[in-house]
Design a protein around this motif. Structure first.
Motif, PDB file in Angstrom:
ATOM      1  N   ASP A 172      39.949  41.824  84.632  1.00  0.00           N
ATOM      2  CA  ASP A 172      40.758  41.839  85.844  1.00  0.00           C
ATOM      3  C   ASP A 172      40.248  42.957  86.738  1.00  0.00           C
ATOM      4  O   ASP A 172      39.941  44.055  86.266  1.00  0.00           O
ATOM      5  N   LYS A 208      44.373  44.422  79.031  1.00  0.00           N
ATOM      6  CA  LYS A 208      45.367  43.458  78.565  1.00  0.00           C
ATOM      7  C   LYS A 208      46.399  43.239  79.675  1.00  0.00           C
ATOM      8  O   LYS A 208      46.894  44.188  80.268  1.00  0.00           O
ATOM      9  N   GLN A 209      46.684  41.975  79.954  1.00  0.00           N
ATOM     10  CA  GLN A 209      47.636  41.651  81.009  1.00  0.00           C
ATOM     11  C   GLN A 209      49.067  41.918  80.555  1.00  0.00           C
ATOM     12  O   GLN A 209      49.373  41.876  79.362  1.00  0.00           O
ATOM     13  N   SER A 210      49.950  42.142  81.533  1.00  0.00           N
ATOM     14  CA  SER A 210      51.359  42.387  81.218  1.00  0.00           C
ATOM     15  C   SER A 210      51.973  41.146  80.592  1.00  0.00           C
ATOM     16  O   SER A 210      51.483  40.021  80.785  1.00  0.00           O
ATOM     17  N   GLN A 236      46.738  42.760  91.730  1.00  0.00           N
ATOM     18  CA  GLN A 236      48.133  42.543  91.368  1.00  0.00           C
ATOM     19  C   GLN A 236      48.567  41.155  91.794  1.00  0.00           C
ATOM     20  O   GLN A 236      48.265  40.711  92.897  1.00  0.00           O
ATOM     21  N   ARG A 242      52.894  38.547  83.231  1.00  0.00           N
ATOM     22  CA  ARG A 242      51.739  37.816  83.766  1.00  0.00           C
ATOM     23  C   ARG A 242      51.240  36.782  82.750  1.00  0.00           C
ATOM     24  O   ARG A 242      50.915  35.653  83.107  1.00  0.00           O
ATOM     25  N   ARG A 243      51.186  37.168  81.474  1.00  0.00           N
ATOM     26  CA  ARG A 243      50.776  36.208  80.433  1.00  0.00           C
ATOM     27  C   ARG A 243      51.794  35.078  80.334  1.00  0.00           C
ATOM     28  O   ARG A 243      51.425  33.919  80.211  1.00  0.00           O
TER      29      ARG A 243
END
Length: 166
Positions: free
Chosen positions: A116, A39-41, A121, A44-45
């Protein structure tokens, strides 16, 4: 990592098998059925969704995820628009899709399972202004205000905004 990932192969086959009578197909991390690992931060989302919202409001395209790298296009369609592309980095995908829209080519969006790359990063505080400026530049290029971009491009390098200054 040298060994092939079955998940990536499956996603490529999904694109090939679902292109149908469309000139292009793109995988989306942001439509029903899509999964993103890990799950993206939040940041980032947030950046990705903000870019998408701005793209939709400036270019009136229906796509939910223009920035995923998984895209497939028919050779004839690409050949017909390739010389009209001029944007790189953040707006390249958008420029490509906008050219397809201008030429009334159909592009389908399908859900994907996105992984990912470990250690990948995004330098979010550098990327956000770069993404924003790329969208604005592209919008200007495809408007009656293209002269602003032409003028900017003729400025000496020392007067231009560079990502290092953002």
């Amino acid at each position: 990592d040298d060994k092939p990932h079955k998940v990536y192969q499956k996603d490529i086959f999904d694109l090939v098998n679902n292109i149908e009578d469309n000139e292009g197909i793109i995988a989306s991390r942001w439509i029903k059925g899509a999964r993103v690992y890990p799950k993206q931060s939040f940041l980032r989302r947030f950046a990705g969704r903000s870019f998408n919202m701005l793209m939709k409001s400036l270019f009136f395209m229906p796509y939910n995820d223009t920035q995923t790298g998984a895209k497939l296009f028919k050779k004839e369609a690409i050949k017909s628009i390739i010389n009209n592309l001029g944007i790189t980095k953040w707006a390249f995908d958008l420029d490509l899709l906008y050219q397809f829209k201008k030429n009334k080519f159909k592009v389908k969006e399908i859900s994907t399972e996105w992984h990912d790359k470990p250690g990948s990063q995004l330098k979010i505080f550098r990327a956000i202004p770069e993404m924003f400026l790329a969208l604005i530049r592209l919008r200007l290029i495809y408007s009656r205000f293209k002269f602003i971009v032409d003028y900017y491009d003729k400025l000496p390098e020392r007067l231009k905004i560079h990502h290092k200054l953002l």
